[in-house]
Design a protein around this motif. Structure first.
Motif, mmCIF file in Angstrom:
data_model
loop_
_atom_site.group_PDB
_atom_site.id
_atom_site.type_symbol
_atom_site.label_atom_id
_atom_site.label_comp_id
_atom_site.label_asym_id
_atom_site.label_seq_id
_atom_site.Cartn_x
_atom_site.Cartn_y
_atom_site.Cartn_z
ATOM 1 N N SER A 1 42.211 48.923 37.973
ATOM 2 C CA SER A 1 41.018 48.421 38.651
ATOM 3 C C SER A 1 40.957 46.902 38.600
ATOM 4 C CB SER A 1 39.783 49.000 38.002
ATOM 5 O OG SER A 1 38.693 48.677 38.805
ATOM 6 N N SER A 2 40.566 46.321 39.718
ATOM 7 C CA SER A 2 40.497 44.875 39.781
ATOM 8 C C SER A 2 39.319 44.382 38.943
ATOM 9 C CB SER A 2 40.332 44.471 41.238
ATOM 10 O OG SER A 2 39.887 43.162 41.271
ATOM 11 N N THR B 1 38.085 50.092 45.783
ATOM 12 C CA THR B 1 39.325 49.560 46.349
ATOM 13 C C THR B 1 39.978 50.599 47.253
ATOM 14 O OG1 THR B 1 39.554 48.253 44.358
ATOM 15 C CG2 THR B 1 41.506 48.426 45.728
ATOM 16 N N ASP C 1 35.222 43.629 48.245
ATOM 17 C CA ASP C 1 35.486 44.654 47.226
ATOM 18 C C ASP C 1 34.968 44.086 45.904
ATOM 19 O OD1 ASP C 1 36.475 46.542 45.539
ATOM 20 O OD2 ASP C 1 38.578 46.308 46.112
HETATM 21 MG MG MG Z 1 38.860 48.142 42.497
#
Ligand code: MG
Ligand code: ADP
Length: 722
Positions: A218-219, A103, A250
């Motif tokens: 974090s995604s 990211t 991403d």
């Molecule tokens: Mg990420």
């Protein structure tokens, strides 16, 4: 790497860490090779080789260690973005373990302009190029898709105007000629970098965020930010146009469930992520193996959505993000293995060119019109026997008209169109003759007046420069026997246009004078400006500062455009004079031919049909040039108007941002950034207009975040219960 070469560009980026282990990860001086060592895992205690190191070497397109965001963009993404503006599809994808910097590479920090990632930089590049490529009209649309637990989520569906789509309503679809797309995903038109950044940040706010042992931000989903670009030539007869899709992907981090301690919902998310990434790996393996004719794209939403973007007609780049600590060596190895597989995938980029039916119809209509004109000229020149009046007939008409004017004949009967035309022509000659006679009696300087009149009769007259600007120029087509005289009065259309632009200028408190006086140079720093209270900065003064400060770029474009416009207008005037001269000659010939001028012109020879033909040919050619030049002048005028409007609107935004709402916040950001810029930023990095767009978008995002903090995240509300 060559542009549009058909190879997937693969880079590895190493996240900086205090615990970097140079014994296990070594970057070779060639800048392309990374070597990883791993202790042999021997479970048998008696195995004496357990202290042995196994060594793997990966040669990729580039190893990015301690490299700035600016350089990452320039090496990894820039050519893909420029390719997209030329009509090539492009994909940039970040892959790696959670917390390795995917990211950070894609979006970067929203806190700092310098640390913004490739997406904001790509948006800056796209809109900079759109402004530069003035020969083309670009339309840019954005979409932002999230794939969370195999569910498609539209991150921009919360925006005003976009139809709310239930996640179940979105589906990955394939259509011949259109490729793969997500039916139901909202597409948003954007016209500036700031508008695009607003959407990026809006989507970021809507993303599912899951806390995690390795990285609390974090995604947990794969996100695909897509720019849909269409470019058309501004030349009206050019029916071709190109389109492209630029996917900035991403990916969610690869998880080792045991290591990260995920449980419950987090465990479920990790399972989905691992499943989709392992199918992605399978698809890559199949793409890399040229003997295989089936690639399993449909196994997950991720691979299906990226079907066009991994191989095929696309410039594809992968950034493998790794975390260089000893504890992460297994993930590092698996990321690098994935990267080296990706290197074997071949792509076949080509321009997506189409032909617009509307433009083709326009082109054909123009051709038909030209042909009709040609035919009409041909008929006149050929003097067709059926429609030509004989000498005797002409003499008869002449005598009838004279009698009619004397009052000895009550009426002239209509026989044919030709005869009517000849009657009118005789009337005209009679009137001209009489006028000439009267004027010579009244005014001794008649000759000079006559000169002016003949220019008018030829049909083209130039008024002031403004007349040209307002489009009051009219000229008849070569086929018309009598060329229309120019009306000095402005057409309704041009008046409307004028009042519209006047209204635009009145709407802004900055008067027209401000725009006119854009030449005075001043040097006022951005910082000094923003620190002055609004009462001490009248808008007019602020505008002057804006033009030499953040608005200097658009202001200098405006000036350049004005100069070009002036040049073109002068050229146009020259050409119109040439056309008039040729037309006068043709008229002279034609009058001799119809016999009307006999006895008036001192003609010794009969008109020569060949030279008349040549003259008409010349007239047609010059007339065509005149039309093209007129279109060019209009286009230049349009550009100047656009620049004016843009300068004003940017100034309004800047003024508002600097002296009015959220002033404190923006001041702080500006101060900080400029200070930082002084210390460590390369001069090329701080683009004032892009910097302002970034700050404005960020302010907007912070406000949104505050209002949304009260309620739960909108995406969570939209997701179906599973
Ligand atoms: Mg990420
Ligand atoms: P991922 O998306 O791979 O899970 P992030 O991009 O969120 O990881 O990065 C995790 C953290 O590491 C973030 O705080 C980010 O700012 C930091 N980080 C990652 N890469 C870099 C880098 N190259 N330079 C500085 N900080 C970085």
């Amino acid at each position: 790497m060559k542009a549009h070469s058909g190879e997937v560009g693969v880079f590895v980026r190493i996240r900086p860490t205090a615990n970097f282990c140079p014994d296990l990860i070594e970057c070779l001086p060639d800048g392309q090779t990374v070597t990883v060592r791993q202790r042999k895992d021997c479970r048998k205690p008696q195995d004496t080789r357990r202290d042995q190191l196994i060594c793997w070497s990966f040669r990729l397109e580039g190893v990015l260690q301690d490299v700035s965001q600016e350089e990452v963009y320039a090496r990894v993404c820039q050519r893909v973005v420029l390719g997209a503006l030329d009509g090539y599809n492009g994909t940039l994808m970040c892959f790696g373990q959670t917390g390795a910097g995917k990211t950070y590479t894609m979006t970067g920090s929203t806190e700092s302009y310098k640390q913004r990632g490739v997406i904001p930089r790509a948006l800056q590049e796209v809109f900079r190029e759109v402004q530069k490529r003035t020969g083309h009209f670009f339309s840019v649309h954005l979409s932002y898709l999230d794939i969370y637990n195999e569910t498609l989520v539209d991150l921009l569906s919360s925006l005003q105007g976009s139809a709310r789509q239930s996640p179940r309503g979105m589906v990955v679809t394939e259509e011949p000629g259109r490729g793969v797309f997500i039916r139901g995903l909202s597409l948003h038109p954007v016209h500036s970098e700031e508008e695009a950044l607003n959407l990026l940040f809006e989507g970021g706010l809507n993303q599912i965020i899951g806390s995690h042992a390795l990285n609390r931000n974090s995604s947990r989903s794969h996100s695909i930010f897509t720019l849909h670009i269409e470019s058309r030539s501004r030349t009206p007869c050019d029916a071709k146009y190109v389109t492209s899709k630029l996917n900035l992907v991403d990916l969610a981090g690869s998880e080792r469930v045991g290591k990260t301690g995920s449980e419950g919902q987090m465990f479920k998310e990790a399972m989905y992520i691992n499943k989709s990434l392992s199918f992605l790996e399978q698809a890559i393996l199949a793409l890399a193996d040229r003997r295989r004719d089936h690639v399993p794209f449909r196994q997950t939403k991720l691979t299906h959505a990226l079907k066009d973007s991994l191989g095929g007609n696309c410039n594809t780049v992968l950034v493998a993000n790794i975390y260089g600590e000893a504890a992460q060596i297994e993930e590092t190895l698996s990321t690098l293995r994935f990267a080296s597989r990706m290197k074997c995938v071949r792509t076949n980029p080509s321009v997506n060119e189409y032909s617009s039916p509307e433009a083709q119809i326009k082109k054909l209509k123009k051709e038909v019109k030209m042909l009709k004109e040609e035919l009409s000229i041909f008929n006149t020149l050929a003097n067709r026997p059926s429609s030509r009046l004989s000498e005797a007939q002409l003499a008869e008409i002449n005598s009838q008209v004279r009698k009619y004017l004397d009052g000895t004949l009550e009426e002239i009967s209509i026989v044919s169109i030709r005869q009517v035309q000849a009657v009118f022509s005789q009337f005209k000659l009679a009137v001209q003759k009489r006028e000439k006679k009267e004027k010579s009696l009244i005014c001794p300087t008649y000759n000079s007046v006559e000169k002016d009149q003949s220019a008018e009769t030829a049909g083209i007259k130039w008024g002031s420069t403004d007349d040209v600007e307002e489009g009051s120029f009219e000229a008849s087509t070569p086929s018309q026997k009598n060329i229309k005289r120019l009306s000095s009065a402005k057409t309704k259309k041009s008046k409307d246009k004028q009042s519209q632009s006047k209204r635009q200028e009145e709407a802004s408190p900055v008067s027209r004078n401000l725009l006119e006086s854009d030449s005075k140079p001043r040097t006022v720093s951005l910082r000094r400006l923003s620190s002055l209270p609004s009462s001490t900065r009248p808008k007019a003064e602020a505008f002057e500062d804006f033009k030499v400060g953040p608005g200097s770029k658009i202001n200098s474009i405006l000036k350049e455009n004005k100069t070009v416009l002036l040049e073109r207008r002068n050229l146009l005037r020259q050409i119109s004079e040439e056309v008039n001269a040729v037309k006068r000659e043709i008229d002279c010939f034609m009058q001799q031919q119809t016999g009307g001028e006999k006895g008036q012109y001192p003609v010794t020879e009969e008109p020569d049909a060949t030279s008349l033909m040549e003259l008409k040919g010349l007239y047609r050619q010059r007339y065509q040039v005149l039309r093209e030049m007129k279109a060019e002048v209009n286009y230049c005028q349009h550009l100047v108007d656009q620049c004016r409007v843009r300068l004003l609107s940017e100034f309004e935004n800047w003024y508002e941002g600097s002296f009015l709402g959220s002033k404190k916040e923006l001041d702080l950001t500006l101060d900080k950034a400029l200070k930082r810029g002084k210390d460590n930023q390369r001069p090329s990095e701080l683009d004032p207009s892009s910097f302002h767009s970034f700050c404005n978008a960020r302010c907007r995002m912070l406000k949104l975040r505050k209002t949304r903090a009260v309620s739960s995240t909108p995406v969570q509300r939209r997701l179906p219960k599973s």
